[in-house]
Design an enzyme around this catalytic site. Structure first.
Site, PDB file in Angstrom:
ATOM      1  N   LYS A  13       0.826  -1.225   0.000  1.00  0.00           N
ATOM      2  CA  LYS A  13       0.000   0.000   0.000  1.00  0.00           C
ATOM      3  C   LYS A  13       0.855   1.267   0.000  1.00  0.00           C
ATOM      4  O   LYS A  13       0.600   2.188  -0.765  1.00  0.00           O
ATOM      5  CB  LYS A  13      -0.885   0.076   1.261  1.00  0.00           C
ATOM      6  CG  LYS A  13      -2.014  -0.905   1.319  1.00  0.00           C
ATOM      7  CD  LYS A  13      -2.984  -0.545   2.446  1.00  0.00           C
ATOM      8  CE  LYS A  13      -2.382  -0.414   3.821  1.00  0.00           C
ATOM      9  NZ  LYS A  13      -1.866  -1.654   4.424  1.00  0.00           N
ATOM     10  N   ARG A 122      11.630  -7.634   5.829  1.00  0.00           N
ATOM     11  CA  ARG A 122      11.755  -6.207   5.538  1.00  0.00           C
ATOM     12  C   ARG A 122      12.754  -5.541   6.494  1.00  0.00           C
ATOM     13  O   ARG A 122      12.761  -5.820   7.687  1.00  0.00           O
ATOM     14  CB  ARG A 122      10.365  -5.599   5.722  1.00  0.00           C
ATOM     15  CG  ARG A 122      10.193  -4.218   5.225  1.00  0.00           C
ATOM     16  CD  ARG A 122       8.750  -3.963   4.880  1.00  0.00           C
ATOM     17  NE  ARG A 122       7.880  -3.804   6.044  1.00  0.00           N
ATOM     18  CZ  ARG A 122       6.594  -3.464   5.940  1.00  0.00           C
ATOM     19  NH1 ARG A 122       6.053  -3.282   4.758  1.00  0.00           N
ATOM     20  NH2 ARG A 122       5.862  -3.338   7.018  1.00  0.00           N
ATOM     21  N   ARG A 158      -0.935  -8.886  13.550  1.00  0.00           N
ATOM     22  CA  ARG A 158      -1.450  -7.818  12.677  1.00  0.00           C
ATOM     23  C   ARG A 158      -2.388  -8.391  11.616  1.00  0.00           C
ATOM     24  O   ARG A 158      -3.398  -7.784  11.272  1.00  0.00           O
ATOM     25  CB  ARG A 158      -0.286  -7.065  12.012  1.00  0.00           C
ATOM     26  CG  ARG A 158       0.448  -6.149  12.994  1.00  0.00           C
ATOM     27  CD  ARG A 158       1.787  -5.682  12.457  1.00  0.00           C
ATOM     28  NE  ARG A 158       1.663  -4.733  11.369  1.00  0.00           N
ATOM     29  CZ  ARG A 158       2.674  -4.373  10.572  1.00  0.00           C
ATOM     30  NH1 ARG A 158       3.871  -4.903  10.746  1.00  0.00           N
ATOM     31  NH2 ARG A 158       2.490  -3.496   9.615  1.00  0.00           N
TER      32      ARG A 158
HETATM   33  P1  AMP Z   1       0.877   0.692   9.055  1.00  0.00           P
HETATM   34  O1  AMP Z   1       2.182   1.350   8.819  1.00  0.00           O
HETATM   35  O2  AMP Z   1      -0.246   1.279   8.237  1.00  0.00           O
HETATM   36  O3  AMP Z   1       0.937  -0.810   8.945  1.00  0.00           O
HETATM   37  O4  AMP Z   1       0.470   1.015  10.580  1.00  0.00           O
HETATM   38  C1  AMP Z   1       1.293   0.595  11.639  1.00  0.00           C
HETATM   39  C2  AMP Z   1       0.477   0.472  12.924  1.00  0.00           C
HETATM   40  O5  AMP Z   1      -0.102   1.754  13.247  1.00  0.00           O
HETATM   41  C3  AMP Z   1      -0.717  -0.471  12.846  1.00  0.00           C
HETATM   42  O6  AMP Z   1      -0.350  -1.825  13.058  1.00  0.00           O
HETATM   43  C4  AMP Z   1      -1.588   0.064  13.979  1.00  0.00           C
HETATM   44  O7  AMP Z   1      -1.099  -0.313  15.241  1.00  0.00           O
HETATM   45  C5  AMP Z   1      -1.378   1.576  13.838  1.00  0.00           C
HETATM   46  N1  AMP Z   1      -2.400   2.157  12.930  1.00  0.00           N
HETATM   47  C6  AMP Z   1      -2.193   2.677  11.692  1.00  0.00           C
HETATM   48  N2  AMP Z   1      -3.346   3.092  11.143  1.00  0.00           N
HETATM   49  C7  AMP Z   1      -4.317   2.829  12.052  1.00  0.00           C
HETATM   50  C8  AMP Z   1      -5.727   3.007  12.074  1.00  0.00           C
HETATM   51  N3  AMP Z   1      -6.394   3.526  11.031  1.00  0.00           N
HETATM   52  N4  AMP Z   1      -6.399   2.633  13.201  1.00  0.00           N
HETATM   53  C9  AMP Z   1      -5.758   2.110  14.258  1.00  0.00           C
HETATM   54  N5  AMP Z   1      -4.434   1.887  14.295  1.00  0.00           N
HETATM   55  C10 AMP Z   1      -3.709   2.247  13.209  1.00  0.00           C
END
Ligand code: AMP
Length: 200
Positions: A13, A122, A158
């Site tokens: 993404k 990664r 996750r």
């Molecule tokens: P990402 O880099 O998008 O994978 O986000 C890393 C972490 O940030 C996720 O595993 C969540 O713990 C937190 N996070 C990111 N976006 C959200 C969201 N929309 N709602 C809740 N937690 C989020």
């Protein structure tokens, strides 16, 4: 152009969002990046989010929604935006409806086994550049480390959270007829061109 990118962690993404945001000149809003920036700067929000993120769980809706509401009210979002990593729950999707209506949802699909291999390999260098121990190893003189939430047990959590809490939003948007499914197992350029044909 108001767009949402959905997909499991490690589906590419972030990479696709950067390319789309460059092409359409719209801001790329990644809630994960905003949380990580707050953690780096040791803000109150960062302190609240760190432990939750390190466990692979979701930051509470209320905190996340407020943060996005504020970001979307900034001037650069007037002509459109690309949300990456938000919404991730039904309450977040409902809150977004009250702020603004998304026009397109791009759903990048990658099976769990591939996600685990991608994420646990990664590594991130100090300049932010992302490598992979098998597919794109860092040069010998570059120090690249693993994000705490990229460790295998956290990745498995996750993914569990993704299936339980985020997948329902795909159904929510399917009912509105705005979801476009993309095969995320292809190369970066192939995925990008599939997205471009959907947006054309
Ligand atoms: P990402 O880099 O998008 O994978 O986000 C890393 C972490 O940030 C996720 O595993 C969540 O713990 C937190 N996070 C990111 N976006 C959200 C969201 N929309 N709602 C809740 N937690 C989020």
């Amino acid at each position: 152009m108001k767009m949402i990118l959905v997909g499991p962690p490690g589906s590419g993404k972030g990479t696709q969002a950067e390319k789309i945001s460059e092409k359409y000149q719209i801001p790329h809003i990644s809630t994960g990046d905003i949380f990580r920036e707050n953690i780096r700067n040791q803000t109150e929000l960062g302190k609240k989010a760190k432990e939750i993120i390190d466990r692979g769980e979701l930051v509470p809706d209320e905190i996340t929604i407020d943060m996005v509401k504020q970001r979307l009210s900034e001037d650069d979002c007037k002509k459109g935006y690309l949300l990456d990593g938000f919404p991730r729950t039904i309450p977040q999707a409902e809150a977004l409806e009250e702020i603004d209506n998304a026009e397109k949802v791009i759903d990048i699909e990658v099976p769990d086994e591939e996600i685990i291999e991608r994420i646990t390999g990664r590594r991130q260098a100090e300049d932010g550049k992302i490598y992979h121990v098998k597919f794109n190893p860092p040069p010998e003189d570059v120090k690249a480390i693993q994000r705490d939430d990229d460790k295998e047990d956290v990745v498995i959590n996750r993914l569990k959270v993704y299936h339980a809490q985020t997948e329902p939003i795909i159904r929510f948007y399917k009912e509105k007829g705005i979801v476009h499914e993309i095969d995320g197992t292809k190369s970066i350029d192939e995925v990008f061109s599939s997205i471009m044909s959907v947006l054309a």
